[in-house]
Enzyme design. Sequence first.
Site, PDB file in Angstrom:
ATOM      1  CE1 TYR A 141     -37.135  41.604  19.014  1.00  0.00           C
ATOM      2  CE2 TYR A 141     -38.194  42.366  21.027  1.00  0.00           C
ATOM      3  CZ  TYR A 141     -38.119  41.465  19.975  1.00  0.00           C
ATOM      4  OH  TYR A 141     -39.010  40.448  19.892  1.00  0.00           O
ATOM      5  CE  LYS A 157     -42.455  50.455  47.604  1.00  0.00           C
ATOM      6  NZ  LYS A 157     -43.048  51.560  48.386  1.00  0.00           N
ATOM      7  CG  ASP A 169     -23.786  52.746  50.840  1.00  0.00           C
ATOM      8  OD1 ASP A 169     -23.381  51.624  51.200  1.00  0.00           O
ATOM      9  OD2 ASP A 169     -23.268  53.393  49.915  1.00  0.00           O
ATOM     10  CG  ASP A 210     -25.621  47.502  48.399  1.00  0.00           C
ATOM     11  OD1 ASP A 210     -24.803  48.000  49.198  1.00  0.00           O
ATOM     12  OD2 ASP A 210     -25.403  47.378  47.189  1.00  0.00           O
ATOM     13  CG  ASP A 255     -41.653  53.563  50.681  1.00  0.00           C
ATOM     14  OD1 ASP A 255     -41.823  52.587  51.435  1.00  0.00           O
ATOM     15  OD2 ASP A 255     -42.510  53.924  49.852  1.00  0.00           O
TER      16      ASP A 255
HETATM   17 MG    MG Z   1     -23.017  49.304  48.751  1.00  0.00          MG
END
Ligand code: MG
Length: 375
Positions: A143, A185, A246, A242, A218
């Site tokens: 849609y 999680k 970082d 990932d 978290d």
């Molecule tokens: Mg990355």
Amino acid sequence: MTTHKIAVIAGDGIGKEVVPAAIECLERIAGIHSLSLEFTYFGWGSDYYSRHGRMMPLDGLEQLALHDAIFLGAVGSPDVPDAESLWGLLIPIRREFRQYINLRPVKTLDGVRSPLASTEPIDILIVRENNEGEYSEVGGRVYRGLPHEAAVQETIFTRLGVSRAAHFAASLAATRKGRLTSATKSNGIIHTMPFWDEVVEETTRLYPGVTLTSELVDALAAHLVLKPWTLDVIVASNLLGDILSDLGSSVTGSIGVAPSANLNPEGDYPSLFEPVHGSAPDIAGKGLANPVGQMWSGAMMLDHLGFPVAARHLQEAFESALREGLGTRDVGGPSSTSEFTAAVLAAIDAIELPAEADLLISGMPSAPAAAAAPS
Ligand code: MG
Ligand code: NAI
């Protein structure tokens, strides 16, 4: 002397600056240690895309398959949608060559200022599952343009995929402090994440010397900032790994120093070595890029190709240049990319290595650890 064929893709942005810097160092190291490294350059990436409408040629993977390893800078340009650049080059390489482990060392280095108040040394290996998980092609949009437009994206975890990442991580932990932390999680994501937890738990049970802690991601993110020195090996899904890597590299000082190896542990296909950072268009072409992440990835590649002493030599050289305060601006130093590279080359020439080198110096697993993962 066996010649090792290395495919080089500098890619975009600062990839074009840090890759030549690292190759200069690899060539110097190869000369000293009598290694035969043959570099073949592929001009693929966003410029190639603007000319040909694709990131690499149709037979790109076939060309790469003829090499012993792939050395990549970064891909991504403001002119090409990020999904095109990633799914047109890096993700097909990772998947088709079954590079299911993305190994990302997170380590404090002398001369690289951490934003943390504590000076406690940090030494973590992040094992990111690299072939499945949240980065899946399953889903779609319906849609389009209507008020009830919807998008669905499915996460795929397989028993094979999760268990081989967990095997790899647990076998690494067994050679270190024996502490494995699994990012989860499972309180919010109620199907895939409890499955991840179960398979990681079952797999780790096969390693009696390894203690497994499952941490909600978290809380683990906070842990990485508050007490990173208590972490040893982290195993995480594609997306969570990932993000955590970082964060980890920023906690140790700069994303510019973080290396990674995309490994096909069985050696059926070439593995790929690249820094964690992207093409950094904000600093590209200015001589500001830190080449340490690329050089360290080069050291991991040397280890992988079976040259641990040469790997250690390269690592010692960039660590010594950093220790002397000669780093680039992102680590609080005064040097440009080329000035720092010159300092590393000088350090390579100056260093005398002991005959017996520590095989795990660059964070690469030894051959038995890699072999422990099931096919
Ligand atoms: Mg990355
Ligand atoms: P990025 O890693 O390129 O840059 C993030 C920040 O870190 C920027 O401020 C940058 O200047 C700085 N930085 C990164 N590497 C540095 C280095 N070696 N020396 C000094 N400073 C450095 O991430 P960003 O900005 O999110 O992405 C830029 C492009 O790169 C996008 O197109 C993205 O899709 C792509 N990308 C590609 C990756 C790959 O090829 N594996 C990985 C991550 C992003």
